[in-house]
Design an enzyme around this catalytic site. Sequence first.
Site, PDB file in Angstrom:
ATOM      1  N   GLU A 119       9.241  16.260  15.409  1.00 26.57           N
ATOM      2  CA  GLU A 119       9.499  16.145  13.965  1.00 26.57           C
ATOM      3  C   GLU A 119       8.509  17.029  13.211  1.00 26.57           C
ATOM      4  O   GLU A 119       7.296  16.847  13.315  1.00 26.57           O
ATOM      5  CB  GLU A 119       9.327  14.689  13.517  1.00 26.57           C
ATOM      6  CG  GLU A 119       9.718  14.508  12.072  1.00 26.57           C
ATOM      7  CD  GLU A 119       9.419  13.121  11.530  1.00 26.57           C
ATOM      8  OE1 GLU A 119       8.352  12.567  11.840  1.00 26.57           O
ATOM      9  OE2 GLU A 119      10.266  12.606  10.774  1.00 26.57           O
ATOM     10  N   CYS A 171      13.132  11.851   5.914  1.00 24.04           N
ATOM     11  CA  CYS A 171      13.326  11.448   7.316  1.00 24.04           C
ATOM     12  C   CYS A 171      14.770  11.687   7.767  1.00 24.04           C
ATOM     13  O   CYS A 171      15.037  11.790   8.957  1.00 24.04           O
ATOM     14  CB  CYS A 171      12.946   9.982   7.482  1.00 24.04           C
ATOM     15  SG  CYS A 171      13.827   8.925   6.318  1.00 24.04           S
ATOM     16  N   GLU A 177      10.374   1.573  10.121  1.00 24.20           N
ATOM     17  CA  GLU A 177      11.274   2.710   9.859  1.00 24.20           C
ATOM     18  C   GLU A 177      10.464   3.966  10.120  1.00 24.20           C
ATOM     19  O   GLU A 177       9.559   4.282   9.354  1.00 24.20           O
ATOM     20  CB  GLU A 177      11.749   2.695   8.400  1.00 24.20           C
ATOM     21  CG  GLU A 177      12.490   1.446   7.979  1.00 24.20           C
ATOM     22  CD  GLU A 177      13.825   1.300   8.695  1.00 24.20           C
ATOM     23  OE1 GLU A 177      14.369   2.310   9.182  1.00 24.20           O
ATOM     24  OE2 GLU A 177      14.307   0.166   8.775  1.00 24.20           O
ATOM     25  N   LYS A 188       0.847  -1.199   0.000  1.00 21.38           N
ATOM     26  CA  LYS A 188       0.000   0.000   0.000  1.00 21.38           C
ATOM     27  C   LYS A 188       0.882   1.248   0.000  1.00 21.38           C
ATOM     28  O   LYS A 188       1.606   1.497   0.956  1.00 21.38           O
ATOM     29  CB  LYS A 188      -0.891   0.031   1.253  1.00 21.38           C
ATOM     30  CG  LYS A 188      -1.948   1.124   1.150  1.00 21.38           C
ATOM     31  CD  LYS A 188      -2.561   1.503   2.475  1.00 21.38           C
ATOM     32  CE  LYS A 188      -1.980   2.745   3.083  1.00 21.38           C
ATOM     33  NZ  LYS A 188      -2.138   3.982   2.295  1.00 21.38           N
TER      34      LYS A 188
HETATM   35  P1  NDP Z   1       2.186   7.957   8.115  1.00 16.26           P
HETATM   36  O1  NDP Z   1       2.652   7.185   9.276  1.00 16.26           O
HETATM   37  O2  NDP Z   1       1.024   8.851   8.274  1.00 16.26           O
HETATM   38  O3  NDP Z   1       1.816   6.995   6.906  1.00 16.26           O
HETATM   39  C1  NDP Z   1       2.715   6.048   6.369  1.00 16.26           C
HETATM   40  C2  NDP Z   1       1.917   4.980   5.652  1.00 16.26           C
HETATM   41  O4  NDP Z   1       1.136   4.273   6.609  1.00 16.26           O
HETATM   42  C3  NDP Z   1       0.920   5.536   4.631  1.00 16.26           C
HETATM   43  O5  NDP Z   1       0.798   4.641   3.555  1.00 16.26           O
HETATM   44  C4  NDP Z   1      -0.353   5.589   5.442  1.00 16.26           C
HETATM   45  O6  NDP Z   1      -1.502   5.610   4.651  1.00 16.26           O
HETATM   46  C5  NDP Z   1      -0.239   4.314   6.254  1.00 16.26           C
HETATM   47  N1  NDP Z   1      -1.029   4.276   7.474  1.00 16.26           N
HETATM   48  C6  NDP Z   1      -1.572   5.306   8.165  1.00 16.26           C
HETATM   49  N2  NDP Z   1      -2.248   4.848   9.242  1.00 16.26           N
HETATM   50  C7  NDP Z   1      -2.117   3.495   9.236  1.00 16.26           C
HETATM   51  C8  NDP Z   1      -2.584   2.447  10.093  1.00 16.26           C
HETATM   52  N3  NDP Z   1      -3.307   2.708  11.172  1.00 16.26           N
HETATM   53  N4  NDP Z   1      -2.248   1.184   9.791  1.00 16.26           N
HETATM   54  C9  NDP Z   1      -1.490   0.911   8.707  1.00 16.26           C
HETATM   55  N5  NDP Z   1      -1.047   1.850   7.853  1.00 16.26           N
HETATM   56  C10 NDP Z   1      -1.346   3.127   8.116  1.00 16.26           C
HETATM   57  O7  NDP Z   1       3.456   8.745   7.571  1.00 16.26           O
HETATM   58  P2  NDP Z   1       3.503   9.795   6.408  1.00 16.26           P
HETATM   59  O8  NDP Z   1       2.999   9.175   5.142  1.00 16.26           O
HETATM   60  O9  NDP Z   1       2.888  11.063   6.874  1.00 16.26           O
HETATM   61  O10 NDP Z   1       5.094   9.970   6.224  1.00 16.26           O
HETATM   62  C11 NDP Z   1       5.854  10.834   6.993  1.00 16.26           C
HETATM   63  C12 NDP Z   1       6.531  10.090   8.121  1.00 16.26           C
HETATM   64  O11 NDP Z   1       7.309   9.025   7.605  1.00 16.26           O
HETATM   65  C13 NDP Z   1       7.504  10.961   8.882  1.00 16.26           C
HETATM   66  O12 NDP Z   1       7.351  10.730  10.249  1.00 16.26           O
HETATM   67  C14 NDP Z   1       8.858  10.466   8.421  1.00 16.26           C
HETATM   68  O13 NDP Z   1       9.908  10.673   9.324  1.00 16.26           O
HETATM   69  C15 NDP Z   1       8.593   9.027   8.210  1.00 16.26           C
HETATM   70  N6  NDP Z   1       9.599   8.449   7.337  1.00 16.26           N
HETATM   71  C16 NDP Z   1      10.530   7.608   7.863  1.00 16.26           C
HETATM   72  C17 NDP Z   1      11.543   7.089   7.078  1.00 16.26           C
HETATM   73  C18 NDP Z   1      12.552   6.122   7.625  1.00 16.26           C
HETATM   74  O14 NDP Z   1      13.190   5.454   6.816  1.00 16.26           O
HETATM   75  N7  NDP Z   1      12.734   6.019   8.920  1.00 16.26           N
HETATM   76  C19 NDP Z   1      11.648   7.463   5.654  1.00 16.26           C
HETATM   77  C20 NDP Z   1      10.606   8.344   5.217  1.00 16.26           C
HETATM   78  C21 NDP Z   1       9.628   8.819   6.023  1.00 16.26           C
HETATM   79  P3  NDP Z   1      -2.207   7.029   4.306  1.00 16.26           P
HETATM   80  O15 NDP Z   1      -1.209   7.860   3.606  1.00 16.26           O
HETATM   81  O16 NDP Z   1      -3.326   6.662   3.439  1.00 16.26           O
HETATM   82  O17 NDP Z   1      -2.624   7.602   5.618  1.00 16.26           O
END
Ligand code: NDP
Length: 480
Positions: free
Chosen positions: A384, A283, A249, A174
């Site tokens: 963050e 990130c 991550e 997803k």
């Molecule tokens: P989110 O945690 O909001 O979403 C990440 C993914 O999880 C999306 O596909 C989202 O879907 C999905 N998701 C949301 N809620 C749920 C749930 N309850 N169960 C399962 N899946 C769910 O992050 P963001 O997309 O806003 O990304 C930004 C964040 O990602 C920042 O905190 C950043 O630091 C982190 N990040 C970390 C990295 C690493 O390697 N450590 C690299 C890049 C980013 P939907 O979009 O539809 O809500």
Amino acid sequence: MSKIKNYINGQNIYPLNDKWLDNYNPSNGEVYGQIPNSCKKDVELAVESAKKAFESWSKTSIDERSKILSKIADLLEENLEKFAKAESKDNGKPLSLAKLIDIPRAADNFRFFAHAITQFGSESYETLGKEAINYTLRHPIGVVGCISPWNLPLYLFTWKIAPALATGNCVIAKPSEVTPMTAYLLGDICTKAGLPKGVLNIVHGLGQHVGSEIVSHKEIKAISFTGGTQTGAAIAKIAAPMFKKMSLELGGKNPNIIFADCDYDQMLKTTLLSSFSNQGQICLCGSRIFVEKSIYNKFKTDFVKAVKNLKVAHPSDKDAKIGALVSKPHIEKVLSYVKIAKKEGANLLCGGEKVSIKGYENGYYMQPTVLEIQNDSCKVNQEEIFGPIVTIMPFETEEEVIQMANSVRYGLSASIWTNNLKRTMKLTREIEAGIIWVNTWMLRDLRTPFGGVKDSGVGREGGFEALRFFTEPKNVCIKY
Ligand code: NDP
């Protein structure tokens, strides 16, 4: 208006409930397409097809899988322009960045794991004096779930999918609902590359629906997730009692530590990138800048001058250094931190405002922002923000800066700028982070482990770490 579809069992199909979500173009704030608002039934259909495909995919030879993965890489490269345009339109990032980094790296992910799987061995031990040999088989897990965020859409999506497929698993993936386009385009590429139907299934929709259905589905045995810390915790709460393997991550709030003895020009150039690349939505961005006191004033003047010169522009502008932020709620959240910072007594050195671009007045643009802070425990330095905002602050001693670097809940990455070897060794040992760069930033070797400590996650991606994650070891002991 164009509608994208789910990719299930090798076919592009409509969501079973025929429900849709709007997809916004961040560069002008307009809806430009619709994506499936999928539900439990779509995930179930995907799992059924993946389970069926697993019977044969798990038995394919490494050579066969490797060839298909390489072919996917080739096709991504052949279609670079198309993918880069789609990524830039969906995410708001400069097209030049998508062309230079996002899409080439997605191709690299497939090519890297196509090769890495051919080198992935297992350990064996002769148990001396007992006339026995132990060796370890590594089996694919089965059906696995891959969930990725919006900031580096295809780059992070494929960083999970490629090792999962290379090791013989079938995938339910997803992408973020905010940036689904390149994941959608990937389906066709996989079909063309000869990936058997059902091996990769892409289900679009909301995290709270599709994401949590993937996490809680009993037939999905492992979850590879990249996203926010809060979402990671919610996923762990569901997956842990089901004894699923998890790689999480999560967020970061990374220090960028600058000593007076560094190569100043190189540091300044790289610090601009580590602060504001991809609108600060990486990130690994270094959003907390600590500068040794003796060069603090010089740095402040030079850095702010350079930041003011960064061009905020429409993503298609070839001189754009800062494009649009990903969504309206996100830019509002980022801008709210400017208000918080002011209330906390921070000194706004530059930026802090929305930018209106002629012809694209409803786009989500903002100025790159530098905040001078007095106290590292303030909110803007602890939380963050994930946007084009950095804090700067002076320090005097190594001990002081180590303490400040480690004072946040996160531990993803850190950058250190110094030419002193003894200091390098001390800081790299004592700073709590999964990845440390010295005199550089974002220089990645895909063989190395990638991930964070503390609230930045558990597990590592990259190289053999990823191949280990997506396989189950089985030890065999033969007495001869
Ligand atoms: P989110 O945690 O909001 O979403 C990440 C993914 O999880 C999306 O596909 C989202 O879907 C999905 N998701 C949301 N809620 C749920 C749930 N309850 N169960 C399962 N899946 C769910 O992050 P963001 O997309 O806003 O990304 C930004 C964040 O990602 C920042 O905190 C950043 O630091 C982190 N990040 C970390 C990295 C690493 O390697 N450590 C690299 C890049 C980013 P939907 O979009 O539809 O809500």
